[in-house]
Design an enzyme around this catalytic site. Structure first.
Site, mmCIF file in Angstrom:
data_model
loop_
_atom_site.group_PDB
_atom_site.id
_atom_site.type_symbol
_atom_site.label_atom_id
_atom_site.label_comp_id
_atom_site.label_asym_id
_atom_site.label_seq_id
_atom_site.Cartn_x
_atom_site.Cartn_y
_atom_site.Cartn_z
ATOM 1 N N HIS A 8 25.942 11.685 -10.438
ATOM 2 C CA HIS A 8 24.901 10.668 -10.648
ATOM 3 C C HIS A 8 25.455 9.481 -11.443
ATOM 4 O O HIS A 8 25.156 8.330 -11.142
ATOM 5 C CB HIS A 8 23.700 11.289 -11.377
ATOM 6 C CG HIS A 8 22.909 12.215 -10.494
ATOM 7 N ND1 HIS A 8 21.537 12.251 -10.479
ATOM 8 C CD2 HIS A 8 23.302 13.118 -9.568
ATOM 9 C CE1 HIS A 8 21.122 13.161 -9.595
ATOM 10 N NE2 HIS A 8 22.177 13.700 -9.038
ATOM 11 N N GLU A 22 31.039 10.253 1.641
ATOM 12 C CA GLU A 22 32.466 9.886 1.572
ATOM 13 C C GLU A 22 33.209 10.394 2.807
ATOM 14 O O GLU A 22 34.083 9.709 3.347
ATOM 15 C CB GLU A 22 33.086 10.461 0.289
ATOM 16 C CG GLU A 22 32.603 9.732 -0.973
ATOM 17 C CD GLU A 22 32.750 10.549 -2.260
ATOM 18 O OE1 GLU A 22 33.465 11.566 -2.255
ATOM 19 O OE2 GLU A 22 32.127 10.176 -3.275
ATOM 20 N N GLN A 75 39.103 12.270 -4.739
ATOM 21 C CA GLN A 75 38.521 12.683 -3.447
ATOM 22 C C GLN A 75 38.408 11.561 -2.413
ATOM 23 O O GLN A 75 38.721 11.763 -1.243
ATOM 24 C CB GLN A 75 37.145 13.323 -3.664
ATOM 25 C CG GLN A 75 36.504 13.776 -2.359
ATOM 26 C CD GLN A 75 35.372 14.745 -2.555
ATOM 27 O OE1 GLN A 75 35.545 15.776 -3.174
ATOM 28 N NE2 GLN A 75 34.210 14.419 -2.025
ATOM 29 N N ASP A 105 17.003 7.188 -12.719
ATOM 30 C CA ASP A 105 17.317 8.306 -11.824
ATOM 31 C C ASP A 105 16.010 8.954 -11.357
ATOM 32 O O ASP A 105 15.094 9.175 -12.151
ATOM 33 C CB ASP A 105 18.146 9.321 -12.635
ATOM 34 C CG ASP A 105 18.881 10.302 -11.766
ATOM 35 O OD1 ASP A 105 18.224 10.970 -10.945
ATOM 36 O OD2 ASP A 105 20.112 10.420 -11.910
ATOM 37 N N HIS A 145 30.642 21.501 -0.009
ATOM 38 C CA HIS A 145 29.356 22.114 -0.387
ATOM 39 C C HIS A 145 28.183 21.232 0.072
ATOM 40 O O HIS A 145 27.051 21.527 -0.224
ATOM 41 C CB HIS A 145 29.320 22.311 -1.898
ATOM 42 C CG HIS A 145 29.223 21.022 -2.668
ATOM 43 N ND1 HIS A 145 30.061 19.955 -2.457
ATOM 44 C CD2 HIS A 145 28.373 20.606 -3.644
ATOM 45 C CE1 HIS A 145 29.738 18.966 -3.271
ATOM 46 N NE2 HIS A 145 28.715 19.333 -3.993
ATOM 47 N N ALA A 159 20.085 23.061 -3.940
ATOM 48 C CA ALA A 159 19.327 21.800 -3.907
ATOM 49 C C ALA A 159 19.268 21.211 -2.496
ATOM 50 O O ALA A 159 18.977 21.918 -1.538
ATOM 51 C CB ALA A 159 19.905 20.818 -4.932
ATOM 52 N N ASP A 160 19.608 19.922 -2.377
ATOM 53 C CA ASP A 160 19.522 19.225 -1.083
ATOM 54 C C ASP A 160 20.586 19.683 -0.083
ATOM 55 O O ASP A 160 20.508 19.366 1.103
ATOM 56 C CB ASP A 160 19.665 17.710 -1.305
ATOM 57 C CG ASP A 160 20.963 17.347 -2.026
ATOM 58 O OD1 ASP A 160 21.426 18.149 -2.863
ATOM 59 O OD2 ASP A 160 21.527 16.270 -1.753
#
Ligand code: UDP
Length: 474
Positions: free
Chosen positions: A23, A372, A349, A121, A364, A387-388
């Protein structure tokens, strides 16, 4: 219309991200984009995050050199001991601490220099109460994809119609199956505190002035149409990591040097290793910043990777596996890893995914990792954690045809087969889908693209808030 009043100060925007790695990083991209547009930015960050950035990146130095007083940090405590993990139940403690201090924080910031707008957020909509009390407009930044946001928005209705709690696998034929719902929906009790928290946060968003997503219209067009019926002011400004690089390049005329705002030591030796591998021959493996797994799961992945015969680059965060002692793994795994694998604690990454040696990504399905990978045109093998991510992995495989979904399975044979499907047997098919999405993503953040224009609208709308508050002060 010209008000006839000259407005001497640029808008002052306070960014208020939940202080976890992904975040903070993504919110900083949006903050820098607004700073580039001439806004003054105050970025609220935890002491922990700030010290990590100071230790592992040149972010603080770079921002200060580029923007001086126009981009400042407001460093706050998160309520945890410096060495406590910023994951699992500790995230609730951080939430409580932030909520407790939000009133005094925003009063202080607004007193020092009137705040034009807060960009908070989407996990912390308690800040809407504070913003309303102080009369400051607030925009919510959701760091999940719009499909997941829309699913959360519909959870109350699903509870009402009896579709939740999940009873079994009754809808196996539907596009979104029970197992694809966000993990918070996998509870027996609809009054489960976490599910209720997610519902409340999502519904509270309606009180905000606007909603921002890190996505682009072409990727999520259908679901965005639904969202926009309920939330008239939606800005789609992503993929932000690419957007920031392109805008910086436009300003400086050079390739931008902006790096990931990392909370861990980046091990760049993996780039040297990748440089020695053939094109599209490596599967990159990373489970983001929060995933934890058991030793059995680790071994399942490891055997699957080794048995696939493919080369792999694997990020094993120091806290990824509870109770795993390095060196305790079977000798054949270590030998095979030496031959065609490489492991690091934390990788650059974005750069890894853009590397020509990388042919697939075992992920994941965190939203940032997903974006990305799409931007880099790399097909994904998805093992969602929570989660999502359960929903993201389904959308990746079924809607975008950008990979395969291993959901809930960590079996070495399944894994071996899927790696080879992705990298050998169906390679061209997946590369073709991800290539098209990659191009669409880059187009969206190029001048004249949908995300570029949406960001311009956001900039103009915040300027209008500034002009309005300035007129009110006269
Ligand atoms: N990341 C990285 N190096 C790594 C692993 C992850 O830079 O070795 C970054 C990755 O590029 C992404 C973020 O960490 O931007 C993870 O965010 P995501 O939303 O995918 O997952 P989360 O960490 O929130 O579960």
């Amino acid at each position: 219309m010209d008000s006839g009043l000259s407005d001497p100060l640029p808008p002052h925007v306070v960014f208020y991200p939940f202080p976890i790695q992904s975040h903070v990083n993504t919110t900083m991209s949006l903050a820098e984009l607004l700073c580039l547009a001439g806004f003054r930015i105050t970025f609220v960050i935890s002491e922990h995050g700030h010290s990590r950035l100071a230790q592992y990146t040149d972010t603080l130095r770079r921002l200060s050199a580029s923007y001086r007083e126009e981009f400042v940090f407001k460093v706050v405590p998160d309520g945890l001991d410096p060495d406590a993990p910023r994951s699992d139940d500790n995230l609730w403690k951080i939430y409580d601490n932030y909520q407790k201090d939000a009133g005094s924080l925003f009063r202080e910031l607004n007193g020092a220099s009137p705040v034009t707008c807060i960009i908070a957020d989407g996990l912390m909509t308690f800040s809407i109460d504070v913003a309303e009390e102080l009369g400051i407009p607030l925009i919510v930044f959701r760091l999940i994809g719009p499909q997941c946001f829309w699913t959360y928005f519909n959870v109350p209705q699903m509870i009402e119609t009896g579709d939740l709690p999940i009873k079994g696998e009754e809808d196996m034929e539907a596009f979104i199956r029970c197992s694809d719902l966000p993990s918070f929906c996998r509870v027996a009790d609809p009054l489960d505190p976490f599910l209720q928290y997610i519902i409340a946060e999502t519904l509270q968003t309606k009180r905000a002035q606007a909603l921002v997503f890190n996505t682009f219209d072409q990727l999520d067009r259908t679901v965005l149409e639904h969202v926009r019926k309920h939330f008239p002011n939606v800005y789609t400004v992503g993929p932000l990591h690419k957007h920031l690089k392109l805008r910086l390049a436009q300003v400086s005329g050079a390739q931008s040097q902006v790096q990931f705002n990392s909370f861990w030591q980046v091990d760049r030796s993996c780039i040297a290793w990748l440089n020695k591998q053939p094109p599209r021959s490596v599967i990159y493996v990373s489970f983001g910043s929060l995933t934890r797994m058991t030793r059995e799961q680790l071994m399942g992945f490891w055997h699957g990777l080794v048995n696939s015969g493919q080369r792999f680059l694997w990020v094993i965060r120091p806290d990824l596996v509870a109770g795993h002692e390095q060196g305790s793994e079977p000798i054949e795994l270590r030998k095979a890893t030496e031959e065609r694998g490489y492991m690091v604690g934390w990788a650059p990454q974005e750069e890894v995914l853009e590397h020509s040696a990388v042919g697939a990504f075992l992920t994941h399905s965190g939203w940032n990792s997903t974006l990305e990978s799409l931007v880099a045109g790399v097909p994904m093998l998805c093992w969602p954690y929570y989660a999502d991510q359960q929903l993201n992995s389904r959308v990746v495989s079924e809607a975008w045809k950008a990979g395969l979904d291993m959901k809930d399975i960590c079996d070495r044979e399944v894994m071996q087969k899927m790696v080879n499907d992705l990298m050998v047997d169906r390679k061209e098919e997946f590369l073709s889908s991800t290539g098209k999405i990659s191009k669409a993503a880059k187009d969206a953040v190029t001048e004249g693209g949908s995300s570029w224009e949406s960001l311009d609208c956001l900039i103009e709308d915040i300027k209008a808030m500034r002009a309005c508050s300035y007129r009110c002060l006269q």
